[in-house]
Design a protein around this motif. Sequence first.
Motif, mmCIF file in Angstrom:
data_model
loop_
_atom_site.group_PDB
_atom_site.id
_atom_site.type_symbol
_atom_site.label_atom_id
_atom_site.label_comp_id
_atom_site.label_asym_id
_atom_site.label_seq_id
_atom_site.Cartn_x
_atom_site.Cartn_y
_atom_site.Cartn_z
ATOM 1 N N TYR A 1 -35.178 23.623 -39.354
ATOM 2 C CA TYR A 1 -36.608 24.394 -39.288
ATOM 3 C C TYR A 1 -37.476 23.973 -38.332
ATOM 4 N N LEU A 2 -37.560 22.632 -37.808
ATOM 5 C CA LEU A 2 -38.257 22.215 -36.827
ATOM 6 C C LEU A 2 -37.905 23.067 -35.391
ATOM 7 N N ALA A 3 -36.450 23.315 -35.218
ATOM 8 C CA ALA A 3 -36.251 23.962 -34.030
ATOM 9 C C ALA A 3 -36.623 25.384 -34.042
ATOM 10 N N GLN A 4 -36.611 25.841 -35.622
ATOM 11 C CA GLN A 4 -37.191 27.331 -35.436
ATOM 12 C C GLN A 4 -38.532 27.536 -35.195
ATOM 13 N N LEU A 5 -39.480 26.406 -35.357
ATOM 14 C CA LEU A 5 -40.911 26.424 -34.812
ATOM 15 C C LEU A 5 -41.212 26.577 -33.395
ATOM 16 N N THR A 6 -40.115 25.886 -32.572
ATOM 17 C CA THR A 6 -40.352 25.960 -31.072
ATOM 18 C C THR A 6 -39.760 27.033 -30.472
ATOM 19 N N GLY A 7 -39.361 28.254 -31.369
ATOM 20 C CA GLY A 7 -38.503 29.396 -30.928
ATOM 21 C C GLY A 7 -39.490 30.386 -29.848
ATOM 22 N N SER A 8 -40.557 30.393 -29.931
ATOM 23 C CA SER A 8 -41.672 30.854 -29.088
ATOM 24 C C SER A 8 -42.424 29.991 -28.208
ATOM 25 N N GLY A 9 -41.975 29.852 -26.951
ATOM 26 C CA GLY A 9 -42.606 29.174 -25.937
ATOM 27 C C GLY A 9 -43.999 29.777 -25.682
ATOM 28 N N GLU B 1 -48.758 31.513 -40.349
ATOM 29 C CA GLU B 1 -48.178 31.791 -38.789
ATOM 30 C C GLU B 1 -48.942 31.157 -37.891
ATOM 31 N N ALA B 2 -50.235 30.932 -37.602
ATOM 32 C CA ALA B 2 -50.969 30.090 -36.843
ATOM 33 C C ALA B 2 -50.523 28.671 -36.933
ATOM 34 N N GLU B 3 -50.442 28.076 -38.029
ATOM 35 C CA GLU B 3 -50.011 26.519 -38.388
ATOM 36 C C GLU B 3 -48.528 26.695 -37.941
ATOM 37 N N ALA B 4 -47.494 27.412 -37.923
ATOM 38 C CA ALA B 4 -46.268 27.290 -37.416
ATOM 39 C C ALA B 4 -46.324 27.416 -36.083
ATOM 40 N N ALA B 5 -46.951 28.289 -35.378
ATOM 41 C CA ALA B 5 -47.125 28.644 -33.930
ATOM 42 C C ALA B 5 -47.809 27.107 -33.389
ATOM 43 N N LEU B 6 -48.820 26.694 -33.839
ATOM 44 C CA LEU B 6 -49.355 25.373 -33.296
ATOM 45 C C LEU B 6 -48.379 24.273 -33.232
ATOM 46 N N LEU B 7 -47.664 24.122 -34.471
ATOM 47 C CA LEU B 7 -46.722 23.019 -34.401
ATOM 48 C C LEU B 7 -45.660 23.165 -33.411
ATOM 49 N N GLY B 8 -45.036 24.373 -33.221
ATOM 50 C CA GLY B 8 -44.119 24.662 -32.272
ATOM 51 C C GLY B 8 -44.717 24.082 -30.889
ATOM 52 N N ALA B 9 -45.924 24.669 -30.676
ATOM 53 C CA ALA B 9 -46.671 24.375 -29.180
ATOM 54 C C ALA B 9 -46.681 22.945 -29.014
ATOM 55 N N LEU B 10 -47.038 22.093 -30.024
ATOM 56 C CA LEU B 10 -46.952 20.533 -30.060
ATOM 57 C C LEU B 10 -45.768 19.990 -29.596
ATOM 58 N N MET B 11 -44.718 20.500 -30.124
ATOM 59 C CA MET B 11 -43.448 20.050 -29.935
ATOM 60 C C MET B 11 -43.106 20.493 -28.507
ATOM 61 N N ILE B 12 -43.320 21.462 -27.994
ATOM 62 C CA ILE B 12 -43.077 22.060 -26.573
ATOM 63 C C ILE B 12 -43.707 20.945 -25.595
ATOM 64 N N ASP B 13 -45.215 21.124 -25.968
ATOM 65 C CA ASP B 13 -45.942 20.156 -25.011
ATOM 66 C C ASP B 13 -46.726 19.145 -25.836
ATOM 67 N N ASN B 14 -46.259 17.976 -25.745
ATOM 68 C CA ASN B 14 -47.225 16.947 -26.690
ATOM 69 C C ASN B 14 -48.689 16.763 -26.202
ATOM 70 N N ARG B 15 -48.859 17.224 -24.855
ATOM 71 C CA ARG B 15 -50.170 16.757 -24.247
ATOM 72 C C ARG B 15 -51.246 17.830 -24.986
#
Length: 505
Positions: A96-104, A23-37
């Motif tokens: 699935y990539l879009a799913q990872l960004t589901g939680s900002g 879960e932490a891995e998925a959340a981190l990947l989502g966060a990276l795709m939302i904010d590349n910084r």
Amino acid sequence: MAENRIRLVPTRDEQQALPHNVEAEAALLGALMIDNRIAEDVQMKLRPEHFYEPLHARIYEQILKLIDRNMIASPVTLRPLFGGDLEMRELGGPSYLAQLTGSGAAVIGARDFAAQIYELSLLRALVTVGREMVDSALDTSEDVDPKSQIEAAESALYRVAEEGGAETQVKSFAEATRAAVQLAEKALNTGGGLSGVTTGLESFNSRTGGMHHSDLLILAGRPGMGKTSLATNIAFNAAQRYVRDMADGIDPKKSAGAPVAFFSLEMSADQLATRILAEQSGISGENLRMGKISQQEFRSLARAAAELESLPLYIDDTPGLTIAALRTRARRLKRQRDIGFIVVDYLQLLQGSGKSSGDNRVQEISEISRGLKTLAKELNVPVMALSQLSRQVESRENKRPQLSDLRESGSIEQDADIVLFVYREEYYVNFAKPKEASAAAGDDAHAVAAFEEWQRAMADVHGRAEVIIAKQRHGATGTVTLKFEAKVTRFSDLVDERSLAEERG
């Protein structure tokens, strides 16, 4: 929707298998795709192999590649890269990539997720090492070597620990500058120009600033020159200075001394101890071994022994060490005793890894010298390795050693930060002693003159030794003249007019 998600909730068997948090891995990947910084903060420490889920590792790797190319990493830009990924196809494809960004909200805790992913990867590495240790220990075949297994296990554990400190390997220029200023401050405060570990020889320290952390020093000489004696003296002086500084309340990091690890592949621990006792008690080492001492000398010996009991000088006299085993033992002493200086007596008695061993001695010596330099940098301590010189020295009229005399490999000279040669003219003059003659006995005038000439030459070099600084990355080369007392195998500073003139030159 649930069936399209990756294994975010591990099965009971997986939970018992290896530590992880998908879960932490998925959340981190989502966060990276939302904010590349966010990548700027996590990519120095977190690598793809730290992810438990292989698909997540591949996604993370591609995110970093796009960012490195100054492209935006988002589900849209990543989609073409995973069109043919079989595992992602099983999860519904690139959607699935879009799913990872589901939680900002994941952006807020991204750095914490990265830290946990990294720490769990270390725990998995630790579990793997443990399992391999158990498997190896249960192997009772004939070729099992328990000591080698222990050394291999220690090396594996150290690699895990080293991985844990990987984030500190890259230093900014500001950090490097602060370290340089601290060295200069240490040299100023010691009053003797010492920025490294002391040798106890002021004339030598003044030329080098002591023995610098992460440096490889090669101390070479022909047999009989006293290179082991000099190394023993330096090791004792460094350990003694550390004890004195601790008694004076000096911060260990600012001490000019250091606890010492002495790897003696040629002499036993008790032989080295005898040399140090002879030096400190002023009693001949030969008389000590043979018991030819008076009661008063024995009391001096007992007093010297009592003073040396607390000396942080640790001797490992295990013969036939490989460079890998020596590094393992040195790491252990660093961890347990916080050693700050290592001596190896001597380099040619070490063995390589086995791959180059026996096939090509030059390659093996090259591997050993590189391994010693790596050890010095890894533990951030000076490493002094003694080395033999080739016999070609003896065939020259001027027998002072040169860099080309280093035996078996040019890599020794290349890897070393400082190369030192010990040379005693007295040794060669003594061998050239003519038959004793005197005019009173009616001997030939030529024989009398030859003997008197030898006496003058002997008086000129008696009790003197030269330490030739043939290479020094941090300063100039040159020669330091020392006093050598053969009776107690002690080197010390030589203070007289001729020595001072030589030092100025």
